[in-house]
Each structure stands twice: as C-alpha cells, then as structure tokens.
Design an enzyme around this catalytic site. Structure first.
Site, PDB file in Angstrom:
ATOM      1  N   GLU A  43       0.071  -0.861   5.851  1.00  0.00           N
ATOM      2  CA  GLU A  43       1.139  -0.266   6.652  1.00  0.00           C
ATOM      3  C   GLU A  43       1.021   1.250   6.713  1.00  0.00           C
ATOM      4  OE1 GLU A  43       5.038   1.301   7.888  1.00  0.00           O
ATOM      5  OE2 GLU A  43       3.943   1.717   6.042  1.00  0.00           O
TER       6      GLU A  43
ATOM      7  N   ASP B 155       0.843  -1.193   0.000  1.00  0.00           N
ATOM      8  CA  ASP B 155       0.000   0.000   0.000  1.00  0.00           C
ATOM      9  C   ASP B 155       0.880   1.246   0.000  1.00  0.00           C
ATOM     10  OD1 ASP B 155       0.710  -0.685   2.722  1.00  0.00           O
ATOM     11  OD2 ASP B 155      -0.705   0.844   3.397  1.00  0.00           O
TER      12      ASP B 155
END
Length: 381
Positions: A134, A70
């Site tokens: 994250e 991400d």
C-alpha cells in the site's frame, strides 16, 4: 481471546518496509489459520499479499476487511526516542513504525474476526485481504488480491478498510469516498546561452513560470455535495542550473492534483495538455507533458454500510462520526470496483512521523468497533 495490543506489537517488530514482508504476513497467517481461516499467499512480482477467509467461498453474506502491513522507511533512527521496530510501550503509547499506519488497524480487525468466528460462528463468511504494497506503487498489492479473487470466484459483499480516519479524536470520522489523485511532469525545452546575450538563447524559465502560475491560480471547481473543492499544488520547479551567467536549455516542473467527482483523471490531463499548448504557442518553448493517475475519485453513497459502521463507532466510542471524503488516497480506491467500501480507523496524525505511536486504549477500542460491526452485520442478515 486475541489481544490486539500484543498482536500490534508483534507486527510492529516485523521490519516490513515496502515491499519487504518482514514476517508480518507470516505472523498473521499463523494466528488466522489457528482459528480456522483458509489462508492463501497471493504474492505478485515480489510483493507479498495475504488472503484469509473463514466460511464458505462465495457465500452471499460475506464481509471483508482490507489493510496493509507494509510501512514507510523509519528515516533517521537517531531522531527516534524508541526503537522504530521495538514496539515499546510507555505512558500508554505503543511506539514504532506502522503503529498507526496501519499495523494496529490490521491487528484490531484480525483479533475481532478471530474472536467473533470462534465464539459465534456466523452463517456467512469473513474475509481479510491484507497487502504488503500500500505504501508503494500499489500495483501488485490490493489490486493483485482483487485480480486473484476475480479469477478464483472469491468475493466480498461489503468491505471495511482499516486505515486511520480520525483527525484528532477517536470515532470522529468515517471515510465514504476519496478524492482522485494525479501527478503531471512538465519539461520545458529552449536553447542554452549566455545570460549577457539573452537574444541568442531561448529561455524556458519564463514559460515555466507562466504555466505554473496559471495552473496554480485556476479554480478547478467549488466542491460538490460530498467533496471539498479540488486542489492543484505545484510541488517542484527545477533547472539544475547553478550558474548565474548561463541561460539553461531545460526546466522541469511537477504538479499534483487532488480532485473530486466533478472531474476524471482523463479530463484533467486533457486540460493540463491544453494549457501547456497555449503557453508553448505564446513563448515558442517546447513543453512536454507526462501524467499518471494514482486513482479516480469515488463515493460510496450514505446508506446501509455507512450506517452499520457509524452505529458501531458511536456505540463503542460515544462519538457520532461525520461522513467524509477528505485526505489522501487509500486502497479503497481499488476495492470500490469490487464492492461497496467505507473506511474507519484510528487517529492518524502521527503516521509516517518520527516516534510514530498509537494509544494502547485506542487499539482496544478499534477492536471493539470492528467486533460490533461483525455482530451487527450478521444480526441484520
């Protein structure tokens, strides 16, 4: 042989802004499955995660890699000189959101793992634990993977997180721990009134200024053997009051603390609450405190794991890395509860920036480092 530059480009072209998967984990699963990795999606509450293992479940020699696909939003696209999801290469740089943080790291360890198990199948297991959360809250990313591992009997004996760790030069730094992080939100409640008649109001702003000044000036500690001194930053003070003839009823302020192993999150929250009580008693202003701990400080003491990674870094880059605990938080703060963990990755000073980019040659170097870590880990077995 898996080309880590090509794989990085494939991942950058996936618009995986947290918590969107964007095709990134699907692309990795395809590559890893073809090499014999057992791939499992461990999604939780809409957050995509991938667990991939080559070798026997629960093998006593299992090395893991952790990372995320991400990315943060690209911001103003017009400010970019290249498409933020185009993965264009120019003058030796690969451009794109996530190129540095950290699709190149994921591509490098995935490529190294595939090539290693294909060419020299080890007596052991290799695990890749990759999250799509994250850059967000982190509650359903690596934490979800570790929860699932505990429930299903999966394990890692050691883990290497592929976050960018080098400030300026490839190979110069390994992270063996991280400071803890917490944020605290203060609400100061008084009584609104006319600024010409301050005696008829109860102004929360002097109390806010007093408390923030005390907190900012306080010396939390002077550092420890492996950590720099803890820091507190006042990050916002606000009333929402645009009028010059009104004393506001309420003010708000926020602080962020990055703390070493002298403290715990709980001990710091207790200190903040105590300081707030003192100022409230002095000023007559009601002060509310809310706090959230993002992660506690942790340290993997220098030893076999850091020696393994440092040796591989020095061999492949010609640079002897320092062992550091500087910087912000990473998912290593979760992995440390499962097994010993260190971090090594690229030069990270362009992450999250407009025109985020990475040197193509450094992606190739990073794959070589991870490949040597794998070889040396199993050779020592």
């Amino acid at each position: 042989m898996i080309d880590p530059v090509d794989l990085t480009a494939r991942l950058v072209r996936c618009p995986s802004v947290t918590p969107e998967e964007g095709g990134a984990l699907a692309a990795l699963s395809e590559v890893l499955s073809a090499a014999g990795f057992a791939c499992t999606r461990v999604d939780r509450d809409g957050v995509p995660n991938l667990y991939a293992r080559w070798g026997a479940k629960g093998h006593p020699r299992t090395i893991g890699f952790n990372g995320h696909t991400d990315v943060v939003p690209e911001g103003d696209r017009a400010a970019w000189t290249h498409d933020p999801f185009g993965a264009e290469i120019e003058a030796g740089w690969l451009y794109g959101r996530g190129a540095t943080d950290m699709k190149s790291g994921v591509a490098a360890f995935a490529a190294a793992a595939v090539d290693f198990v294909t060419a020299t199948p080890p007596d052991g297991a290799v695990v890749l634990a990759i999250t799509g959360d994250e850059e967000g809250s982190g509650t359903d990313g690596t934490v979800a993977l570790l929860d699932w591992m505990a429930e299903t009997g999966e394990r890692m004996d050691v883990c290497l997180v592929g976050e960018p760790t080098c400030p300026e030069r490839m190979g110069e730094m390994i992270k063996i721990g991280r400071r803890g992080s917490l944020s605290a939100w203060f609400t100061f409640r008084g009584v609104q009134g006319h600024s010409a008649y301050p005696h008829l109001a109860r102004n929360p702003l002097p109390a806010m200024a007093t408390l923030m000044a005390r907190l900012a000036a306080y010396e939390l500690d002077r550092g420890t053997d492996h950590f720099d001194p803890s820091t507190l930053a006042v990050v916002t003070m606000d009333t929402g009051n645009g009028a010059t003839n009104v004393i506001p009823a309420e003010g708000r302020a926020t602080v962020n603390i990055r703390f070493n192993d002298v403290h715990t999150g709980a001990s710091l929250i207790a200190w903040l609450e105590d300081e707030a009580r003192k100022v409230a008693a002095e000023t007559g202003i009601e002060i509310g405190v809310e706090a959230r701990i993002s992660g506690e400080s942790f340290l993997t003491p220098p030893g076999a794991l850091s020696d393994l990674v440092a040796g591989a870094v020095a061999a492949e880059t010609g640079v002897t890395p320092v062992l550091s605990t500087t910087g912000g938080t990473s998912d290593a703060r979760f992995v440390k509860d499962h097994c010993p963990v260190v971090e090594f990755g690229l030069v990270g000073h362009r992450m999250h920036a407009v025109d985020e980019r990475v040197r193509v040659e450094q992606i190739e170097q990073l794959k070589a480092v991870y490949a040597r870590v794998l070889r040396d880990y199993f050779a020592a077995g």
